[in-house]
Design a protein around this motif. Structure first.
Motif, mmCIF file in Angstrom:
data_model
loop_
_atom_site.group_PDB
_atom_site.id
_atom_site.type_symbol
_atom_site.label_atom_id
_atom_site.label_comp_id
_atom_site.label_asym_id
_atom_site.label_seq_id
_atom_site.Cartn_x
_atom_site.Cartn_y
_atom_site.Cartn_z
ATOM 1 N N SER A 255 -15.977 -22.233 -1.003
ATOM 2 C CA SER A 255 -16.336 -21.486 -2.212
ATOM 3 C C SER A 255 -15.138 -21.331 -3.141
ATOM 4 C CB SER A 255 -16.899 -20.111 -1.833
ATOM 5 O OG SER A 255 -18.144 -20.230 -1.184
ATOM 6 N N LEU A 256 -13.960 -21.090 -2.574
ATOM 7 C CA LEU A 256 -12.746 -20.979 -3.388
ATOM 8 C C LEU A 256 -12.467 -22.285 -4.121
ATOM 9 C CD1 LEU A 256 -10.429 -19.022 -0.917
ATOM 10 C CD2 LEU A 256 -11.319 -18.169 -3.104
ATOM 11 N N ALA A 257 -12.665 -23.402 -3.422
ATOM 12 C CA ALA A 257 -12.429 -24.708 -4.050
ATOM 13 C C ALA A 257 -13.428 -24.955 -5.170
ATOM 14 C CB ALA A 257 -12.529 -25.804 -2.993
ATOM 15 N N SER A 258 -14.689 -24.673 -4.892
ATOM 16 C CA SER A 258 -15.749 -24.931 -5.867
ATOM 17 C C SER A 258 -15.608 -24.059 -7.109
ATOM 18 C CB SER A 258 -17.113 -24.697 -5.216
ATOM 19 O OG SER A 258 -18.146 -24.770 -6.154
ATOM 20 N N VAL A 262 -10.070 -25.929 -7.386
ATOM 21 C CA VAL A 262 -8.874 -26.231 -6.599
ATOM 22 C C VAL A 262 -9.304 -27.166 -5.464
ATOM 23 C CG1 VAL A 262 -6.993 -25.304 -5.202
ATOM 24 C CG2 VAL A 262 -7.921 -23.955 -7.106
ATOM 25 N N GLN A 263 -8.577 -28.236 -5.283
ATOM 26 C CA GLN A 263 -8.960 -29.169 -4.233
ATOM 27 C C GLN A 263 -8.957 -28.475 -2.867
ATOM 28 O OE1 GLN A 263 -7.305 -33.106 -4.112
ATOM 29 N NE2 GLN A 263 -6.840 -33.109 -6.321
ATOM 30 N N LEU A 264 -10.030 -28.713 -2.112
ATOM 31 C CA LEU A 264 -10.148 -28.091 -0.800
ATOM 32 C C LEU A 264 -9.004 -28.520 0.108
ATOM 33 C CD1 LEU A 264 -11.797 -26.344 1.182
ATOM 34 C CD2 LEU A 264 -13.071 -28.407 1.805
ATOM 35 N N LYS A 265 -8.557 -29.741 -0.052
ATOM 36 C CA LYS A 265 -7.444 -30.248 0.761
ATOM 37 C C LYS A 265 -6.200 -29.382 0.558
ATOM 38 C CE LYS A 265 -4.916 -34.557 1.640
ATOM 39 N NZ LYS A 265 -3.548 -34.126 1.316
ATOM 40 N N HIS A 266 -5.949 -28.978 -0.677
ATOM 41 C CA HIS A 266 -4.788 -28.137 -0.960
ATOM 42 C C HIS A 266 -4.950 -26.750 -0.333
ATOM 43 C CE1 HIS A 266 -3.753 -30.638 -4.814
ATOM 44 N NE2 HIS A 266 -3.726 -31.346 -3.697
ATOM 45 N N ILE A 267 -6.182 -26.238 -0.371
ATOM 46 C CA ILE A 267 -6.430 -24.904 0.185
ATOM 47 C C ILE A 267 -6.267 -24.911 1.696
ATOM 48 C CG2 ILE A 267 -8.256 -23.176 0.582
ATOM 49 C CD1 ILE A 267 -9.275 -23.772 -2.231
ATOM 50 N N THR A 268 -6.807 -25.924 2.355
ATOM 51 C CA THR A 268 -6.744 -25.959 3.825
ATOM 52 C C THR A 268 -5.334 -26.264 4.315
ATOM 53 O OG1 THR A 268 -7.492 -28.275 3.759
ATOM 54 C CG2 THR A 268 -9.168 -26.586 4.097
ATOM 55 N N GLU A 269 -4.610 -27.116 3.573
ATOM 56 C CA GLU A 269 -3.240 -27.437 3.986
ATOM 57 C C GLU A 269 -2.257 -26.318 3.630
ATOM 58 O OE1 GLU A 269 -3.316 -32.338 3.637
ATOM 59 O OE2 GLU A 269 -2.320 -31.125 2.094
ATOM 60 N N GLN A 434 -18.495 -34.075 -6.691
ATOM 61 C CA GLN A 434 -17.049 -33.902 -6.824
ATOM 62 C C GLN A 434 -16.529 -33.420 -5.464
ATOM 63 O OE1 GLN A 434 -16.753 -31.203 -10.175
ATOM 64 N NE2 GLN A 434 -16.926 -32.881 -11.651
ATOM 65 N N GLY A 435 -16.286 -34.396 -4.611
ATOM 66 C CA GLY A 435 -15.955 -34.100 -3.221
ATOM 67 C C GLY A 435 -14.708 -33.273 -3.032
ATOM 68 N N ALA A 436 -13.718 -33.476 -3.885
ATOM 69 C CA ALA A 436 -12.461 -32.738 -3.730
ATOM 70 C C ALA A 436 -12.673 -31.244 -3.883
ATOM 71 C CB ALA A 436 -11.439 -33.225 -4.756
ATOM 72 N N TYR A 437 -13.688 -30.881 -4.713
ATOM 73 C CA TYR A 437 -13.953 -29.460 -4.976
ATOM 74 C C TYR A 437 -15.226 -28.978 -4.278
ATOM 75 C CZ TYR A 437 -10.772 -30.839 -8.688
ATOM 76 O OH TYR A 437 -9.702 -31.360 -9.389
ATOM 77 N N HIS A 438 -15.865 -29.878 -3.528
ATOM 78 C CA HIS A 438 -17.087 -29.554 -2.784
ATOM 79 C C HIS A 438 -18.137 -28.899 -3.664
ATOM 80 C CE1 HIS A 438 -16.197 -30.757 1.375
ATOM 81 N NE2 HIS A 438 -14.953 -30.684 0.938
ATOM 82 N N ARG A 439 -18.546 -29.659 -4.702
ATOM 83 C CA ARG A 439 -19.594 -29.198 -5.596
ATOM 84 C C ARG A 439 -20.222 -30.404 -6.275
ATOM 85 N NH1 ARG A 439 -15.226 -26.655 -9.828
ATOM 86 N NH2 ARG A 439 -14.688 -28.605 -10.877
ATOM 87 N N PHE A 440 -21.356 -30.177 -6.903
ATOM 88 C CA PHE A 440 -22.026 -31.204 -7.690
ATOM 89 C C PHE A 440 -21.948 -30.841 -9.168
ATOM 90 C CE2 PHE A 440 -24.110 -32.070 -3.614
ATOM 91 C CZ PHE A 440 -24.101 -33.459 -3.595
ATOM 92 N N ALA A 441 -21.899 -31.862 -10.032
ATOM 93 C CA ALA A 441 -21.913 -31.662 -11.480
ATOM 94 C C ALA A 441 -22.878 -32.670 -12.088
ATOM 95 C CB ALA A 441 -20.509 -31.837 -12.054
ATOM 96 N N ALA A 468 -13.545 -35.083 -14.309
ATOM 97 C CA ALA A 468 -13.160 -33.798 -14.919
ATOM 98 C C ALA A 468 -13.360 -32.666 -13.939
ATOM 99 C CB ALA A 468 -13.980 -33.539 -16.185
ATOM 100 N N LYS A 469 -12.576 -31.603 -14.134
ATOM 101 C CA LYS A 469 -12.775 -30.396 -13.349
ATOM 102 C C LYS A 469 -13.874 -29.596 -14.027
ATOM 103 C CE LYS A 469 -8.140 -30.004 -11.357
ATOM 104 N NZ LYS A 469 -6.997 -29.103 -11.137
#
Length: 473
Positions: A255-258, A262-269, A434-441, A468-469
């Protein structure tokens, strides 16, 4: 059976009990003797009567009514001169009829008799459960049996007059709803945040069971969680998410990424968070901190547990929607049943839960391997895994399909196929995962291929937000 000692302890000293009512039983029998037509209206069984004489007379009344015979104290006594206890049927029936001067309160008498009967049976069921536990039976099986018995008894205890309405009674409510939606005082349901998908399903509506299915990694959880987030953040309505696959911390990170782009990879790492990520993360925390978004990550849940949690949340916080991720991981109540039968019963329970709570229940499901054997790899609702009952119970079925072998699929272009829509059109639209942010656009400028045009299916065209973000909320 309930012991006589227990019943005696429940007496109030006047012959009346919280578990049986001789006065109501006698008055009910007397009313039916006075007006035999009332026999057709009573929703009782012989076993609902606690008084033996009333049970016996009721059985006799039912038999007379079924045969179309005239009913009065004389005809009853002629058919059965004495009751089982040796007393004269004529004397007993006449006394009961004499002490019931009017049948005006017939419905009240019947309701009291039924409620006391249900109370006795609840206690009897609890006693049986206690004895089974003492005998060493499995706690899960005993609780499951007890819950099924309680649901059945709870339904029996309802006043049947309140379980149906003439259309004339419903029309004012329906017209008021149309008027309020026309004036935009209320909306039909929650939108998904994807206009191209909303063109088909016209909102996630209360009481509906919405199935989102796809192959592993297709994005079904992303879509389901995205809708749950939107209910909480945009509609400001409590959104309850059950995840039997991920922890509540993992869901929160998504949810934070979406929400924060913010890329989920950055949040988890953690260590890969850049200067540009912190403002987005801070904004997401501020939005989500007070959001009515609730996670439950207990992997041992059964439908009984889910139902109890939903009722508690609705009572204490209100409830807008429920999301289940996913149906294949919900534990069955009966350990002896096959998995197919378990999922079949789970699906039926989910549909009943949606109607009972008056909220949409979004159910995530997996697909079988059928699509892999097709040239176009597109799934259909018949590919739903575990049980065909899921397809039967669903009001809406959305299939998430991304062709990983195509260039578009590898860039995240995903097809959302509305393959069942009980209250609207079916068709498909394309969106950007948008897989990096775990959401659809939404997509921009997409044109259907010749193959898609030849399929003759309704197509919802969107707009592309490539790379785009995209702020979903």
């Amino acid at each position: 059976m309930i012991s006589q000692d227990y019943l005696d302890a429940m007496q109030d000293g006047q012959g009346e009990s919280r578990l049986h009512s001789p006065q109501s039983e006698h008055a009910l029998i007397g009313s039916m003797i006075h007006q035999p037509g009332l026999i057709d209206d009573v929703k009782l069984e012989v076993g609902d009567f606690f008084q033996p004489d009333c049970a016996e007379l009721f059985e006799l009344l039912l038999a007379f009514r079924a045969k179309g015979r005239a009913i009065d104290v004389v005809t009853l006594s002629d058919a059965r001169p004495t009751l089982s206890d040796g007393r004269s049927t004529l004397v007993v029936a006449a006394e009961i009829a004499r002490n019931t001067p009017s049948a005006a309160n017939f419905s009240a008498y019947a309701r009291i008799v039924k409620q006391r009967s249900v109370a006795r049976r609840v206690i009897a069921a609890a006693h049986i459960m206690s004895e089974r536990l003492k005998d060493g039976d499995s706690l899960d099986e005993v609780l499951a049996q007890g819950q099924q018995a309680w649901i059945a008894l709870e339904a029996e205890g309802l006043d049947s007059r309140k379980r149906y309405r003439f259309i004339g009674e419903v029309l004012p409510e329906a017209i008021d709803g149309i008027d309020r939606r026309f004036n935009r005082d209320v909306v039909l349901g929650f939108d998904t945040g994807l206009p191209s998908l909303d063109k088909f399903i016209s909102g996630i509506c209360p009481g509906h069971m919405v199935v989102i299915a796809g192959a592993p990694g297709s994005g079904k959880t992303t879509l389901g969680l995205g809708i749950a987030e939107r209910v909480a953040l945009v509609a400001k309505s409590t959104s309850l998410v059950f995840s039997l696959e991920m922890t509540d911390v993992e869901l929160t990170n998504r949810s934070l990424a979406s929400v924060g782009s913010v890329q989920l990879k950055h949040i988890t790492e953690g260590h890969s968070m850049g200067d540009n990520d912190w403002p987005g993360l801070t904004a997401a925390v501020n939005r989500l901190n007070s959001a009515p978004l609730i996670f439950c990550d207990d992997a041992s849940l059964t439908m009984r547990d889910i139902r109890q949690i939903c009722r508690t949340v609705k009572r204490e916080h209100g409830l807008g929607s429920v999301t289940l991720d996913y149906i294949g991981l919900i534990n069955g109540e009966s350990k002896s049943a096959s998995r197919y039968d378990q999922v079949t019963e789970i699906s039926k329970s989910i549909k009943r839960l949606a109607k009972e709570l008056g909220v949409p229940v979004i159910v995530l499901a997996q697909l079988n391997r059928g699509p892999t054997n097709r040239a176009n790899k597109r799934p259909t609702k018949s590919d739903l895994r575990d049980s065909g009952q899921i397809e039967a119970d669903a009001d809406v079925v959305v299939l998430v399909h991304r062709d990983g072998e195509s260039e578009e699929g590898q860039s995240g272009v995903t097809e959302l196929i509305v393959d069942k829509n009980r209250h609207g059109e079916t068709g498909f639209c394309r969106v950007q995962h948008q897989g990096a942010y775990h959401r659809f656009a939404e997509l921009v400028g997409y044109q259907p291929s010749n193959e898609e045009v030849e399929m003759g299916r309704p197509f919802a065209q969107g707009h592309r937000a490539k790379g785009a973000k995209h702020e979903t909320f």
